[in-house]
Each structure stands twice: as structure tokens, then as C-alpha cells.
Scaffold this motif. Structure first.
Motif, mmCIF file in Angstrom:
data_model
loop_
_atom_site.group_PDB
_atom_site.id
_atom_site.type_symbol
_atom_site.label_atom_id
_atom_site.label_comp_id
_atom_site.label_asym_id
_atom_site.label_seq_id
_atom_site.Cartn_x
_atom_site.Cartn_y
_atom_site.Cartn_z
ATOM 1 N N ASN A 94 0.910 -1.136 -0.128
ATOM 2 C CA ASN A 94 0.061 -0.007 0.115
ATOM 3 C C ASN A 94 0.757 1.153 -0.151
ATOM 4 O OD1 ASN A 94 -2.579 1.881 0.590
ATOM 5 N ND2 ASN A 94 -1.323 2.008 2.395
ATOM 6 N N GLY A 96 2.742 4.420 -0.973
ATOM 7 C CA GLY A 96 2.987 5.058 -1.993
ATOM 8 C C GLY A 96 2.871 6.618 -1.966
ATOM 9 N N ASN A 118 7.165 3.624 -5.184
ATOM 10 C CA ASN A 118 5.796 3.319 -5.983
ATOM 11 C C ASN A 118 5.710 1.814 -6.712
ATOM 12 O OD1 ASN A 118 4.634 5.405 -4.696
ATOM 13 N ND2 ASN A 118 4.561 6.457 -6.609
ATOM 14 N N ALA A 119 6.975 1.613 -7.444
ATOM 15 C CA ALA A 119 7.320 0.538 -8.143
ATOM 16 C C ALA A 119 8.293 -0.363 -7.797
ATOM 17 C CB ALA A 119 7.514 1.122 -9.675
ATOM 18 N N ASN A 143 -1.943 -5.434 -4.225
ATOM 19 C CA ASN A 143 -1.249 -4.151 -4.625
ATOM 20 C C ASN A 143 -2.332 -3.054 -4.647
ATOM 21 O OD1 ASN A 143 1.175 -5.501 -4.934
ATOM 22 N ND2 ASN A 143 0.636 -6.054 -6.796
ATOM 23 N N ALA A 145 -3.320 0.558 -5.863
ATOM 24 C CA ALA A 145 -2.793 1.909 -6.830
ATOM 25 C C ALA A 145 -3.535 2.989 -6.960
ATOM 26 C CB ALA A 145 -2.385 1.041 -7.963
ATOM 27 N N SER A 146 -3.094 3.813 -7.455
ATOM 28 C CA SER A 146 -4.018 5.240 -7.513
ATOM 29 C C SER A 146 -4.733 5.343 -9.013
ATOM 30 C CB SER A 146 -3.030 6.414 -7.448
ATOM 31 O OG SER A 146 -3.946 7.675 -7.724
ATOM 32 N N ALA A 149 -3.231 7.122 -11.887
ATOM 33 C CA ALA A 149 -2.368 6.453 -13.495
ATOM 34 C C ALA A 149 -3.107 6.258 -14.398
ATOM 35 C CB ALA A 149 -1.758 5.013 -12.801
#
Length: 204
Positions: A94, A96, A118-119, A143, A145-146, A149
Motif C-alpha cells: 500500500n 506510495g 511506488n514501483a 497491490n 494503486a491510484s 495512473a
């Protein structure tokens, strides 16, 4: 202490667990009876979260203050888990961050740290913990993510003094023998030549 409608077994590691989405995820997992390992940069917030989760759900909670944007951090976390004898059943990636502003005005070191967090950290931590799950025949990796993206980035085109589309617009030229090499062009009716597609409307 809150009652549990459904009980799960095992240990969940949640990164970015001190606040926000990470904190909400830890509450759901604790409510289902999972033991937790909370990872984030702010040690004080982690300890406060651990006390609250134990008081409200009776969960067994461990914490590790760690900045996952550092390249050695995922390996340090995996080593810490192995040293404490912790078998991870659920990994929640989580942690980020985001940066706002033109790349030309950004700190290169901060940009690299952003990508590493982030990656890079997500990929490395997954690669470190997933093999044991596969060997045991159980486990899960989540995972977070936002949706940013997937959002179009139009602000730089609207605000930058240079008009980007005219610089990218292809020149008019005759078509090559293979129409597929002509890219986004349209055939002029009754003619073998090609012309550029019209420019999109100017963004204001």
C-alpha cells in the motif's frame, strides 16, 4: 473489543499502514482475526495504530519503522520477518507517494525515490515474500494503486507556453507502398496520396 463475524488465520504485512487507506485495511484485517505487521516511515504513528488495533480487536500487532523508498529497505524488511520467525500469509503493498509539478523543476533524487517506492519496492517485496507462499500452497498479495495512473494529463498542455501539438503534427507526404506505414492518416478520395489528419481543438 469489537466482535468478529468471520475469522481468518495468519499474518498480514501492510506497508504504508500508519494512516489513510493502509490504516483502514489494517482495521478490516484485524476485525477478521489476522495478526498484523505494520510498516511505515513514522514510528510514532505506527505504535499508536498498533495500540488501537490491539485494544479494539485484540489483534497481535508488530511494527517496523522503515522508509521503503530506500533501495535496501525491501530486503531489510524480508530479513526482519525471517529473523522474527514470521510467516507471511498476506502482503498488502500500500505504501506510495506522489509529486506535483513540472519534471524540469523537480529534484532528480526525489523523482528516483518516488519510482523506487511506488514501483521498485512493491515489485521487490513481492518477489521476496511470494516464493514462501507458493511453497506453502496459500497466501495472497494485494497491490494498492491510484486511479491517477489512468487519468489523462492535460494540465501541462494547457499551461505550457509552447504549443505541443504543432510540434508533433506529422508533415504532409505521399503514401508509401504499404498503407500501414502511414500512421494516423486518411486516404484522399479517388487518389493514391495521403494527407495528415486534422489537428485536435486547442485546449483552453
Amino acid at each position: 473489543m469489537k466482535s468478529r463475524k468471520e475469522t481468518m488465520q495468519g499474518v498480514a504485512v501492510v506497508t504504508g499502514a500508519a494512516t489513510g487507506i493502509g490504516a483502514a485495511i489494517t482495521e478490516r484485517l484485524a476485525d477478521k482475526g489476522m495478526h498484523l505487521v505494520l510498516v511505515a516511515r513514522d514510528g510514532a504513528r505506527l505504535e499508536a495504530a498498533a495500540k488501537r488495533l490491539h485494544a479494539e480487536y485484540g489483534a497481535r500487532v508488530s511494527t517496523l519503522a522503515l522508509d521503503l523508498s530506500q533501495q535496501s529497505a525491501p530486503a531489510r524488511l524480508a530479513k526482519w520477518l525471517t529473523g522474527s520467525g514470521t510467516e507471511v500469509d498476506v502482503l498488502v503493498n500500500n505504501a506510495g507517494a506522489s509529486l506535483m509539478g513540472p519534471v524540469a523543476n523537480s529534484d532528480p533524487a526525489r523523482l528516483r525515490g518516488l519510482v523506487d517506492l511506488n514501483a521498485g519496492a512493491m515489485a521487490e517485496l513481492t518477489a521476496l515474500l511470494l516464493p514462501a507462499m507458493v511453497a506453502r500452497g496459500r497466501g495472497a498479495v494485494v497491490n494498492i494503486a491510484s486511479t491517477g495512473a489512468y487519468a489523462p494529463v492535460l494540465a501541462p498542455v494547457r499551461t505550457h507556453p509552447l504549443r505541443m501539438w504543432p510540434l508533433m503534427r506529422p508533415r504532409k507526404r505521399s503514401c508509401s507502398p504499404s498503407p500501414r506505414r502511414c500512421g494516423p492518416r486518411r486516404r484522399r478520395p479517388g487518389c493514391g496520396s495521403w494527407r495528415s489528419a486534422p489537428a485536435p481543438p486547442t485546449l483552453r
